[in-house]
Design a protein around this motif. Structure first.
Motif, mmCIF file in Angstrom:
data_model
loop_
_atom_site.group_PDB
_atom_site.id
_atom_site.type_symbol
_atom_site.label_atom_id
_atom_site.label_comp_id
_atom_site.label_asym_id
_atom_site.label_seq_id
_atom_site.Cartn_x
_atom_site.Cartn_y
_atom_site.Cartn_z
ATOM 1 N N LYS A 190 0.504 16.075 4.798
ATOM 2 C CA LYS A 190 1.566 16.850 5.434
ATOM 3 C C LYS A 190 2.743 16.005 5.922
ATOM 4 N N TRP A 191 3.073 14.970 5.130
ATOM 5 C CA TRP A 191 4.255 14.179 5.434
ATOM 6 C C TRP A 191 5.462 14.796 4.743
ATOM 7 N N ARG A 192 6.616 14.396 5.125
ATOM 8 C CA ARG A 192 7.864 14.923 4.569
ATOM 9 C C ARG A 192 8.046 14.481 3.114
ATOM 10 N N PRO A 193 8.684 15.325 2.301
ATOM 11 C CA PRO A 193 8.844 15.005 0.877
ATOM 12 C C PRO A 193 9.660 13.739 0.614
ATOM 13 N N TRP A 194 10.568 13.402 1.503
ATOM 14 C CA TRP A 194 11.380 12.202 1.260
ATOM 15 C C TRP A 194 10.535 10.931 1.268
ATOM 16 N N LEU A 195 9.318 11.007 1.836
ATOM 17 C CA LEU A 195 8.437 9.841 1.828
ATOM 18 C C LEU A 195 7.879 9.530 0.440
ATOM 19 N N CYS A 196 8.081 10.435 -0.514
ATOM 20 C CA CYS A 196 7.693 10.134 -1.905
ATOM 21 C C CYS A 196 8.461 8.920 -2.424
ATOM 22 N N ALA A 197 9.591 8.636 -1.833
ATOM 23 C CA ALA A 197 10.373 7.466 -2.260
ATOM 24 C C ALA A 197 9.580 6.177 -2.067
ATOM 25 N N VAL A 198 8.728 6.126 -1.063
ATOM 26 C CA VAL A 198 8.007 4.889 -0.742
ATOM 27 C C VAL A 198 7.072 4.462 -1.883
ATOM 28 N N PRO A 199 6.139 5.316 -2.344
ATOM 29 C CA PRO A 199 5.301 4.861 -3.460
ATOM 30 C C PRO A 199 6.086 4.669 -4.757
ATOM 31 N N ILE A 200 7.149 5.450 -4.966
ATOM 32 C CA ILE A 200 7.933 5.311 -6.196
ATOM 33 C C ILE A 200 8.642 3.956 -6.232
ATOM 34 N N ILE A 201 8.998 3.439 -5.074
ATOM 35 C CA ILE A 201 9.627 2.116 -5.013
ATOM 36 C C ILE A 201 8.569 1.013 -5.008
ATOM 37 N N LEU A 202 7.573 1.144 -4.131
ATOM 38 C CA LEU A 202 6.641 0.039 -3.905
ATOM 39 C C LEU A 202 5.604 -0.182 -5.008
ATOM 40 N N ILE A 203 5.004 0.880 -5.511
ATOM 41 C CA ILE A 203 3.912 0.699 -6.476
ATOM 42 C C ILE A 203 4.416 0.083 -7.787
ATOM 43 N N PRO A 204 5.450 0.657 -8.422
ATOM 44 C CA PRO A 204 5.949 -0.025 -9.623
ATOM 45 C C PRO A 204 6.547 -1.400 -9.303
ATOM 46 N N GLY A 205 7.248 -1.498 -8.190
ATOM 47 C CA GLY A 205 7.888 -2.766 -7.845
ATOM 48 C C GLY A 205 6.904 -3.898 -7.639
ATOM 49 N N LEU A 206 5.844 -3.634 -6.902
ATOM 50 C CA LEU A 206 4.847 -4.669 -6.622
ATOM 51 C C LEU A 206 3.776 -4.746 -7.704
ATOM 52 N N GLY A 207 3.447 -3.602 -8.302
ATOM 53 C CA GLY A 207 2.366 -3.559 -9.292
ATOM 54 C C GLY A 207 2.741 -4.146 -10.637
ATOM 55 N N VAL A 208 3.875 -3.752 -11.167
ATOM 56 C CA VAL A 208 4.284 -4.211 -12.494
ATOM 57 C C VAL A 208 4.499 -5.728 -12.510
ATOM 58 N N ALA A 209 4.926 -6.266 -11.375
ATOM 59 C CA ALA A 209 5.138 -7.718 -11.290
ATOM 60 C C ALA A 209 3.835 -8.501 -11.483
#
Length: 162
Positions: A101-120
């Motif tokens: 039940k968090w706000r939808p704008w928090l979807c930005a966090v995994p979209i930035i962090l997971i590919p950014g840190l994971g793909v590296a």
């Protein structure tokens, strides 16, 4: 147009999944000149936010990432399988944002962090770069998709109901 998720049968879910997968791959094709570059601005990853309200899209979105890496000459098997994992985790976390039940704008966090840190994790060794240099470039590139994903999640919030 309102989408009532409890009225979506298997056929409709498969149809929506196929359309989202096609959209992801088409966006990747249209943006491949900068989606595979130094900063990898992958606009298509903004679509992960659709799983915020449509959790059945988690697997199709992961598969979309894998397919686009396969079709557009990613960095081999690690990029293809890693793209699948990153896609599944990112889309899954977008769904989790809604679940807790968090706000939808928090979807930005995994979209930035997971590919950014994971793909590296696999691109840095493949390209012979230090992990944090690669991660910094990827994180910068994911800011635009993260913001777009938040907009998608917020927009869907008003159009998808249980």
């Amino acid at each position: 147009m309102l989408i009532k998720t409890d009225e979506l049968n298997k056929t409709r879910k498969i149809t929506i999944s196929a359309m989202v997968m096609a959209l992801y791959v088409v966006i990747m094709l249209l943006t491949q000149s900068f989606a595979f570059g130094e900063y990898q601005v992958r606009v298509a990853t903004a679509l992960y936010a659709m799983s915020y309200l449509l959790p059945f899209l988690v697997i199709p979105l992961g598969l979309s990432n894998m397919l686009s890496n396969l079709a557009m000459g990613g960095m081999g098997l690690p990029d293809i399988l890693g793209g699948l994992a990153v896609g599944l985790i990112t889309a899954g976390l977008c769904w989790l944002v809604r679940r807790v039940k968090w706000r939808p704008w928090l979807c930005a966090v995994p979209i930035i962090l997971i590919p950014g840190l994971g793909v590296a994790l696999w691109l840095a060794p493949i390209l012979g770069l230090p992990y944090w240099v690669m991660a910094a470039n990827l994180l910068i590139g994911q800011i635009v998709p993260g913001v777009l994903g938040a907009v998608i999640a917020k927009t869907l919030e008003g159009r998808v109901i249980k």
